[in-house]
Design a protein around this motif. Structure first.
Motif, mmCIF file in Angstrom:
data_model
loop_
_atom_site.group_PDB
_atom_site.id
_atom_site.type_symbol
_atom_site.label_atom_id
_atom_site.label_comp_id
_atom_site.label_asym_id
_atom_site.label_seq_id
_atom_site.Cartn_x
_atom_site.Cartn_y
_atom_site.Cartn_z
ATOM 1 N N MET A 1 31.686 54.133 41.275
ATOM 2 C CA MET A 1 31.509 53.126 40.231
ATOM 3 C C MET A 1 30.035 52.734 40.149
ATOM 4 O O MET A 1 29.434 52.360 41.156
ATOM 5 C CB MET A 1 32.365 51.892 40.552
ATOM 6 N N GLU A 5 29.155 49.299 35.751
ATOM 7 C CA GLU A 5 30.618 49.235 35.717
ATOM 8 C C GLU A 5 31.143 48.152 36.652
ATOM 9 O O GLU A 5 32.088 47.436 36.319
ATOM 10 C CB GLU A 5 31.203 50.592 36.099
ATOM 11 N N LEU A 6 30.531 48.039 37.816
ATOM 12 C CA LEU A 6 30.986 47.028 38.771
ATOM 13 C C LEU A 6 30.743 45.626 38.242
ATOM 14 O O LEU A 6 31.614 44.748 38.346
ATOM 15 C CB LEU A 6 30.283 47.221 40.121
ATOM 16 N N ARG A 9 33.341 44.951 35.609
ATOM 17 C CA ARG A 9 34.683 44.822 36.184
ATOM 18 C C ARG A 9 34.848 43.492 36.902
ATOM 19 O O ARG A 9 35.859 42.798 36.720
ATOM 20 C CB ARG A 9 34.932 45.976 37.147
ATOM 21 N N THR A 12 34.939 40.494 34.515
ATOM 22 C CA THR A 12 36.212 40.456 33.799
ATOM 23 C C THR A 12 37.344 39.987 34.698
ATOM 24 O O THR A 12 38.155 39.128 34.308
ATOM 25 C CB THR A 12 36.536 41.857 33.247
ATOM 26 N N GLU A 13 37.415 40.534 35.908
ATOM 27 C CA GLU A 13 38.516 40.168 36.808
ATOM 28 C C GLU A 13 38.403 38.730 37.290
ATOM 29 O O GLU A 13 39.415 38.038 37.437
ATOM 30 C CB GLU A 13 38.562 41.149 37.978
ATOM 31 N N THR A 120 34.028 40.715 27.308
ATOM 32 C CA THR A 120 33.022 40.900 28.346
ATOM 33 C C THR A 120 31.873 41.702 27.759
ATOM 34 O O THR A 120 32.077 42.792 27.225
ATOM 35 C CB THR A 120 33.576 41.628 29.578
#
Length: 245
Positions: A1, A5-6, A9, A12-13, A120
């Motif tokens: 990743m 991308e991290l 992610r 968002t999480e 996001t």
């Protein structure tokens, strides 16, 4: 990743977690919602970064400042819940989660999640805002608009857009909802790192109000002022803000 991308992610999480916290504590006091949101999002981000990037340092609004970060080559700068007040007010959408990565002197990745909007914004590719529709729109706090922002609005013949958190305000410029965000009332690195990374990826202008660069991972984490705007408005904005800096 990848780091991009991290960042996307995790922002968002963390936002999805905050929506659950908000729902779980819908009948609780606003202060309890604020405290739970701050803590649970911070705990999630710290655990996730420890898992995915264990060698990196972290600077979080809700955590102790480990000065070892000053000698680190990579530092994640996070705001687990930007706009705690707006988060605590059920139904408001103008709050955010910030996740940014500073590496060797520069912001290299970042994401701003707007959980209540289901959005996001994340590097490396962020769409530039659509063409401005008319008079410049200056986004300001709904409770404490700084005098310098009002001066910019007057100088540009603009209008005001009221909004909550810093992340939501910068995102509004990225999204084409507003055109200029000027802040001079005091902020910290975590308030602007991820929003600035995202704004730059969208081709927007960013600086201090005197026109100097925004510098991160400093011993003093205060970074009290900020300009984010469409590039074609930068000279006119700085003509006002630099005179007042």
């Amino acid at each position: 990743m990848t780091d991009h991308e991290l960042a996307g992610r995790l922002a968002t999480e963390a936002g999805e977690l905050l929506l659950k916290v908000r729902a779980e504590l819908a009948d609780a006091d606003a202060a309890d919602r604020k405290a739970a949101g701050d803590k649970r999002s911070h705990d999630f981000l710290m655990a996730a970064l420890a898992e995915y990037r264990p060698a990196d340092a972290v600077l979080s609004e809700e955590g102790a400042d480990d000065k070892a970060r000053l000698s680190a080559q990579r530092v994640w700068i996070v705001d687990p819940l930007d706009g705690t007040r707006e988060f605590s007010e059920l139904g408001r959408e103008d709050w955010a989660v910030h996740v940014a990565l500073w590496q060797a002197g520069e912001l290299v990745a970042g994401a701003v999640a707007l959980p209540a909007q289901g959005v996001t914004l994340a590097t490396p590719t962020v769409a530039a805002p659509a063409a401005a529709p008319g008079a410049p729109r200056v986004v300001v706090s709904r409770t404490r608009p700084p005098a310098v922002a009002l001066a910019v609005k007057d100088a540009l013949g603009g209008t005001l857009v009221e909004m909550g958190s810093a992340g939501a305000k910068v995102a509004s410029v990225v999204q084409g909802i507003s055109d200029v965000y000027v802040h001079a009332g005091g902020q910290y690195e975590w308030d602007s790192a991820a929003p600035v990374a995202v704004a730059r990826a969208a081709g927007l202008f960013t600086s201090r109000i005197d026109g100097s660069p925004l510098i991160y991972n400093q011993d003093d984490v205060s970074l009290p002022d900020l300009v984010v705007c469409r590039p074609e408005l930068a000279d006119a904005v700085l003509a006002v803000t630099a005179a007042r800096s």
